[in-house]
Design a protein around this motif. Structure first.
Motif, mmCIF file in Angstrom:
data_model
loop_
_atom_site.group_PDB
_atom_site.id
_atom_site.type_symbol
_atom_site.label_atom_id
_atom_site.label_comp_id
_atom_site.label_asym_id
_atom_site.label_seq_id
_atom_site.Cartn_x
_atom_site.Cartn_y
_atom_site.Cartn_z
ATOM 1 N N GLU A 324 -9.551 -7.227 0.871
ATOM 2 C CA GLU A 324 -8.852 -8.131 1.785
ATOM 3 C C GLU A 324 -9.769 -8.513 2.943
ATOM 4 O OE1 GLU A 324 -4.399 -8.220 3.606
ATOM 5 O OE2 GLU A 324 -5.647 -6.562 4.291
ATOM 6 N N HIS A 325 -10.472 -7.550 3.462
ATOM 7 C CA HIS A 325 -11.404 -7.820 4.558
ATOM 8 C C HIS A 325 -12.476 -8.806 4.142
ATOM 9 C CE1 HIS A 325 -15.287 -6.338 6.628
ATOM 10 N NE2 HIS A 325 -14.761 -7.284 7.370
ATOM 11 N N GLY A 326 -12.965 -8.682 2.926
ATOM 12 C CA GLY A 326 -14.025 -9.554 2.449
ATOM 13 C C GLY A 326 -13.562 -10.922 2.005
ATOM 14 N N GLY A 327 -12.254 -11.177 2.076
ATOM 15 C CA GLY A 327 -11.738 -12.480 1.682
ATOM 16 C C GLY A 327 -11.731 -12.701 0.180
ATOM 17 N N ILE A 328 -11.670 -11.618 -0.589
ATOM 18 C CA ILE A 328 -11.640 -11.729 -2.047
ATOM 19 C C ILE A 328 -10.339 -12.403 -2.482
ATOM 20 C CG2 ILE A 328 -11.711 -10.442 -4.224
ATOM 21 C CD1 ILE A 328 -14.294 -10.363 -2.590
ATOM 22 N N LYS A 329 -10.444 -13.335 -3.405
ATOM 23 C CA LYS A 329 -9.272 -14.043 -3.926
ATOM 24 C C LYS A 329 -9.033 -13.626 -5.374
ATOM 25 C CE LYS A 329 -8.925 -16.380 -0.117
ATOM 26 N NZ LYS A 329 -7.853 -16.048 0.866
ATOM 27 N N PRO A 330 -8.186 -12.623 -5.602
ATOM 28 C CA PRO A 330 -7.917 -12.181 -6.970
ATOM 29 C C PRO A 330 -7.106 -13.206 -7.738
ATOM 30 C CG PRO A 330 -6.462 -11.052 -5.447
ATOM 31 C CD PRO A 330 -7.420 -11.852 -4.599
ATOM 32 N N THR A 331 -7.062 -13.051 -9.046
ATOM 33 C CA THR A 331 -6.320 -13.987 -9.901
ATOM 34 C C THR A 331 -5.026 -13.394 -10.417
ATOM 35 O OG1 THR A 331 -7.446 -13.271 -11.926
ATOM 36 C CG2 THR A 331 -8.507 -15.009 -10.629
ATOM 37 N N LYS A 332 -4.804 -12.101 -10.187
ATOM 38 C CA LYS A 332 -3.639 -11.432 -10.777
ATOM 39 C C LYS A 332 -2.670 -10.896 -9.742
ATOM 40 C CE LYS A 332 -5.631 -10.142 -15.220
ATOM 41 N NZ LYS A 332 -5.783 -9.058 -16.225
ATOM 42 N N GLY A 333 -2.571 -11.539 -8.621
ATOM 43 C CA GLY A 333 -1.616 -11.094 -7.618
ATOM 44 C C GLY A 333 -2.166 -11.240 -6.220
ATOM 45 N N GLU A 334 -1.379 -10.781 -5.252
ATOM 46 C CA GLU A 334 -1.747 -10.861 -3.849
ATOM 47 C C GLU A 334 -2.065 -9.462 -3.329
ATOM 48 O OE1 GLU A 334 -2.112 -13.484 -1.965
ATOM 49 O OE2 GLU A 334 -1.487 -14.949 -3.482
ATOM 50 N N ILE A 335 -3.184 -9.334 -2.650
ATOM 51 C CA ILE A 335 -3.576 -8.036 -2.104
ATOM 52 C C ILE A 335 -2.564 -7.542 -1.085
ATOM 53 C CG2 ILE A 335 -5.324 -6.856 -0.708
ATOM 54 C CD1 ILE A 335 -7.426 -8.636 -2.000
ATOM 55 N N ARG A 336 -2.102 -8.428 -0.225
ATOM 56 C CA ARG A 336 -1.149 -8.008 0.806
ATOM 57 C C ARG A 336 0.143 -7.485 0.192
ATOM 58 N NH1 ARG A 336 -0.828 -5.454 5.063
ATOM 59 N NH2 ARG A 336 -3.019 -6.090 5.065
ATOM 60 N N THR A 337 0.608 -8.122 -0.865
ATOM 61 C CA THR A 337 1.818 -7.648 -1.553
ATOM 62 C C THR A 337 1.599 -6.258 -2.127
ATOM 63 O OG1 THR A 337 2.454 -9.914 -2.118
ATOM 64 C CG2 THR A 337 3.448 -8.143 -3.412
ATOM 65 N N ALA A 338 0.451 -6.035 -2.732
ATOM 66 C CA ALA A 338 0.146 -4.721 -3.310
ATOM 67 C C ALA A 338 0.068 -3.656 -2.226
ATOM 68 C CB ALA A 338 -1.171 -4.794 -4.075
ATOM 69 N N LEU A 339 -0.492 -3.984 -1.067
ATOM 70 C CA LEU A 339 -0.578 -3.012 0.017
ATOM 71 C C LEU A 339 0.803 -2.671 0.571
ATOM 72 C CD1 LEU A 339 -3.754 -4.284 1.925
ATOM 73 C CD2 LEU A 339 -3.552 -2.252 0.482
ATOM 74 N N ARG A 340 1.691 -3.638 0.615
ATOM 75 C CA ARG A 340 3.061 -3.353 1.067
ATOM 76 C C ARG A 340 3.757 -2.399 0.104
ATOM 77 N NH1 ARG A 340 3.254 -8.926 2.905
ATOM 78 N NH2 ARG A 340 4.031 -9.602 0.880
ATOM 79 N N LYS A 341 3.559 -2.611 -1.193
ATOM 80 C CA LYS A 341 4.142 -1.713 -2.186
ATOM 81 C C LYS A 341 3.545 -0.319 -2.072
ATOM 82 C CE LYS A 341 4.592 -3.111 -6.400
ATOM 83 N NZ LYS A 341 4.239 -3.707 -7.721
ATOM 84 N N ALA A 342 2.264 -0.248 -1.807
ATOM 85 C CA ALA A 342 1.612 1.051 -1.656
ATOM 86 C C ALA A 342 2.173 1.811 -0.464
ATOM 87 C CB ALA A 342 0.107 0.860 -1.497
ATOM 88 N N ALA A 343 2.475 1.108 0.617
ATOM 89 C CA ALA A 343 3.062 1.757 1.793
ATOM 90 C C ALA A 343 4.422 2.354 1.456
ATOM 91 C CB ALA A 343 3.188 0.751 2.935
ATOM 92 N N MET A 344 5.205 1.652 0.655
ATOM 93 C CA MET A 344 6.511 2.173 0.236
ATOM 94 C C MET A 344 6.347 3.488 -0.524
ATOM 95 S SD MET A 344 8.236 -1.424 -1.028
ATOM 96 C CE MET A 344 9.615 -0.561 -1.787
ATOM 97 N N TYR A 345 5.318 3.548 -1.373
ATOM 98 C CA TYR A 345 5.080 4.788 -2.122
ATOM 99 C C TYR A 345 4.656 5.917 -1.186
ATOM 100 C CZ TYR A 345 2.721 8.207 -5.040
ATOM 101 O OH TYR A 345 2.329 9.382 -5.632
ATOM 102 N N CYS A 346 3.752 5.626 -0.250
ATOM 103 C CA CYS A 346 3.249 6.668 0.648
ATOM 104 C C CYS A 346 4.361 7.266 1.506
ATOM 105 C CB CYS A 346 2.149 6.103 1.540
ATOM 106 S SG CYS A 346 0.631 5.680 0.653
ATOM 107 N N ARG A 347 5.308 6.448 1.925
ATOM 108 C CA ARG A 347 6.405 6.952 2.744
ATOM 109 C C ARG A 347 7.235 7.993 1.988
ATOM 110 N NH1 ARG A 347 7.245 1.301 3.640
ATOM 111 N NH2 ARG A 347 6.325 0.622 5.612
ATOM 112 N N LYS A 348 7.296 7.864 0.671
ATOM 113 C CA LYS A 348 8.080 8.805 -0.134
ATOM 114 C C LYS A 348 7.396 10.162 -0.271
ATOM 115 C CE LYS A 348 10.036 5.084 -2.981
ATOM 116 N NZ LYS A 348 10.130 4.511 -4.351
ATOM 117 N N ASN A 349 6.162 10.253 0.192
ATOM 118 C CA ASN A 349 5.409 11.491 0.021
ATOM 119 C C ASN A 349 5.335 12.344 1.278
ATOM 120 O OD1 ASN A 349 4.430 9.521 -2.070
ATOM 121 N ND2 ASN A 349 3.283 11.289 -2.756
ATOM 122 N N VAL A 350 5.849 11.859 2.399
ATOM 123 C CA VAL A 350 5.759 12.632 3.629
ATOM 124 C C VAL A 350 6.829 13.718 3.644
ATOM 125 C CG1 VAL A 350 7.317 11.175 5.006
ATOM 126 C CG2 VAL A 350 5.460 12.448 6.133
#
Length: 501
Positions: A324-350
C-alpha cells in the motif's frame, strides 16, 4: 549693471511644465534601467538553470547462452574492467540525484548507561493510527531521504532514545550479512531461502542500502534478483511452492520486494526488469489467500480451516502494508479492504489480560504474539482499538528486561527475538512511557549481544524450529538488526505531542 527679466505667469507655467517633463524623463530612464537589469539577471538565471545532459551509465551485459524469458534483466552501474572492454552493453540514462550513504564513519561511542532513557517524552498516539502508518509507511520522498542521510539518521537515533553505538552495530551487522550471501544472491540454506533473503533485504533497505549503494549495492541487487527470479518462475516466491510453510516464505519475500520497489520508484533508481510485475503478482497471491475471517493459513488455503493463525497473518499484513505504501495496484482486490478484514481477525485474538492467542477466540494465548497483534492493528489503522491498548499495557507491564541468551522456548519473554521484533515496533509506534521503558530494555540487551565480528550470540529466536543452522543465524541476525533500525526506519506520525520529522 545687471540684466533682469521679469517673470510672468506664462513663464512660470512653462518652467513648471519643463520641470515635470524632466522629472518624468528621469523616472522613465530609472525604470528602464531597472527593467534592463532585471532582464539581464533573468537571462543569467535561465542560462545557469539549464540542466546538464543526464549522466549516461554503461552497464556491461553478460553473454547469454540461450535466452531465458523469465530471468530478470537487471541494470546497475558497473565499472568497466578496462577502457578496451569488448562486450555488448546496454545504455541507461539516469538522472538520479538521491543522496545515498556510501561509507559510514567509524564511531567512538560510550557504553549506554542504565539511566539513558529516563525522562524521555515521545508523545502519544503516534505510528500507524492515522491509517497511513508512521512516516516510513507514508508515500513521500521525505521519508526515504531522511533515513538515507547519515546526519539525519544519527539525529533521529539520538532523539528517539538510541546511541551512536546503535548505528555502529547496524553497520557491523550488515557487513557480517554481506559475507553470508550465497552465490545465487540468496541468504540462508535449506528450504526457506526466499524468506531468509527477504528479511535480509529488509535489514539492508531499512538502512537505505539500495542497488546503487557503494558498499552493499551489489548484495542488495543480487538479493532482489534472486526473489524476482523465483517470482517469475513460480506461483509464489519460494523455491518450494508446495511447502506447507510457503505462507511465510512468500509473505516475507513480498514484503521485501515491495520496499525495494518503493525505493526504486521514489528515489529514481534505475528499475530492475520484472520487479513491478512480480510485486503485483505476489500481492495478488496474498489477497487471494486471505480467508473469510480475515486471517491467513498455512499452504495459503483461503477457506476457513484450523491452520489459520496470528503468526502467519502478521507477516502477510506487513507485506500488504508495504505494498500500500508503495502504491502497488493489485488486480485481485483492494489492499485497504484486506487490511480491514485482517483487523477484524486480530481483534478476535486478544485476551482480557492483553495477550494474543495463536488461534482466534482465545485458543492458545501466547505472550510472544502480543507484539504481532498490536503491530497488525496499528498497520491496519486500528492502533487505538481497545485490543491494541490492552496489548500495549501488557507490553509495558510485563517486559521489564531483555537478557540476551537467557532461557529457551517460545514463551520466554526475555530471549524471544521474534516477540521483540514486533514489540519494539509496536512500542515505538505508540510512544510515551511504553516506548521509554521498552527502548531501555531492548537497546542495551541487543547491543550487548553483538560479537566483535558483527554477528549476534546464539539465543532462542522463537518460531525457528524448522530452520537449519545457517538460516537460524541469518534469522537471528536480521531480527536483531531490524530492532536497532527501528529508530529511523519509521518516522513519527502526527499524534499529539510528537515531533514531525
Amino acid at each position: 549693471m545687471s540684466l533682469h527679466i521679469e517673470s510672468t505667469e506664462e513663464v512660470l507655467a512653462e518652467l513648471k511644465r519643463q520641470r515635470a517633463k524632466s522629472l518624468a524623463a528621469a523616472i522613465s530612464v530609472s525604470f528602464l534601467g531597472v527593467a534592463l537589469m532585471g532582464l539581464l539577471l533573468y537571462l543569467v538565471n535561465i542560462i545557469t538553470a539549464i540542466p546538464e545532459e543526464p549522466a549516461v551509465t554503461v552497464y556491461p551485459m553478460e553473454e547469454r547462452r540461450g535466452e531465458d524469458p523469465i530471468k530478470p534483466e537487471i541494470t546497475r552501474p558497473q565499472r568497466p574492467s578496462s577502457p578496451h572492454q569488448k562486450s555488448e552493453v546496454r545504455i541507461v540514462v539516469s538522472t538520479a540525484t538521491t543522496d545515498v550513504p556510501i561509507n559510514n564513519p567509524e564511531i567512538d561511542v560510550e557504553i549506554p548507561s542504565d539511566t539513558f532513557s529516563e525522562g524521555l517524552e515521545f508523545g502519544d498516539n503516534i505510528g500507524f493510527n492515522n491509517g497511513k502508518g508512521p512516516g516510513g509507511y507514508e508515500p513521500d520522498d521525505i521519508t526515504l531521504s531522511k533515513r538515507c542521510d547519515l546526519n539525519d539518521r544519527m539525529k533521529r537515533i539520538t532523539e528517539n532514545g538510541g546511541t551512536p553505538q546503535c548505528e555502529e552495530a547496524v553497520v557491523k551487522s550488515l557487513r557480517w550479512l554481506k559475507k553470508q550471501q550465497n552465490g545465487n544472491g540468496s541468504w540462508g540454506d535449506g528450504q526457506f531461502k526466499a524468506s531468509m533473503t527477504g528479511i535480509t533485504l529488509l535489514a539492508y533497505l531499512a538502512h537505505c542500502e539500495t542497488p546503487l549503494s557503494e558498499e552493499f549495492g551489489e548484495n542488495v541487487l543480487k538479493g532482489i534478483s534472486f526473489l524476482v527470479d523465483l517470482g517469475m518462475k513460480n506461483p509464489v516466491i519460494s523455491e518450494q511452492p508446495g511447502l506447507k510453510e510457503v505462507c511465510y516464505d512468500h509473505a516475507v519475500a513480498t514484503y521485501a520486494l515491495c520496499e525495494a520497489y518503493t525505493f526504486c520508484k521514489q528515489m529514481d533508481i534505475p528499475s530492475i526488469s520484472n520487479l513491478e510485475r512480480v510485486v503485483v503478482k505476489a500481492v495478488d497471491r496474498i489477497l487471494d489467500a486471505q480467508c473469510p475471517n480475515g486471517g491467513w493459513a498455512y499452504s495459503y488455503n483461503n477457506r476457513i480451516n484450523p491452520n489459520i493463525d496470528l503468526s502467519v497473518t502478521g507477516w502477510n499484513v506487513q507485506a500488504l502494508k508495504a505494498a500500500e505504501h508503495g502504491g502497488i495496484k493489485p488486480t485481485k482486490g483492494e489492499i485497504r479492504t484486506a487490511l480491514r478484514k485482517a483487523a477484524m481477525y486480530c481483534r478476535k485474538n486478544v485476551m482480557p489480560d492483553g495477550k494474543f492467542s495463536y488461534k482466534e477466540n482465545g485458543e492458545n494465548p501466547r505472550s510472544s504474539l502480543v507484539g504481532v497483534g498490536v503491530l497488525s492493528l496499528q498497520m491496519t489503522g486500528n492502533g487505538s482499538d481497545s485490543a491494541a491498548r490492552k496489548g500495549l499495557d501488557w507490553i509495558k507491564n510485563n517486559v521489564k528486561t531483555l537478557e540476551w541468551g537467557k532461557g529457551s522456548g517460545t514463551e520466554n519473554v526475555k530471549s524471544n527475538l521474534y516477540m521483540h521484533y514486533y514489540c519494539v515496533q509496536a512500542a515505538m509506534n505508540r510512544g510515551g512511557d511504553v516506548w521509554a521503558s521498552y527502548n531501555k530494555a531492548f537497546r542495551d540487551a541487543v547491543l550487548g549481544g553483538q560479537k566483535p565480528d558483527g554477528s549476534f550470540s546464539n539465543n532462542d529466536t522463537g518460531y525457528a524450529e524448522c530452520l537449519s543452522g545457517k538460516s537460524k543465524n541469518i534469522y537471528r541476525q536480521c531480527l536483531a538488526t531490524l530492532m536497532l533500525e527501528t529508530y529511523y526506519r519509521f518516522l513519527p506520525g502526527t499524534g499529539e505531542g510528537t515531533k514531525n520529522s
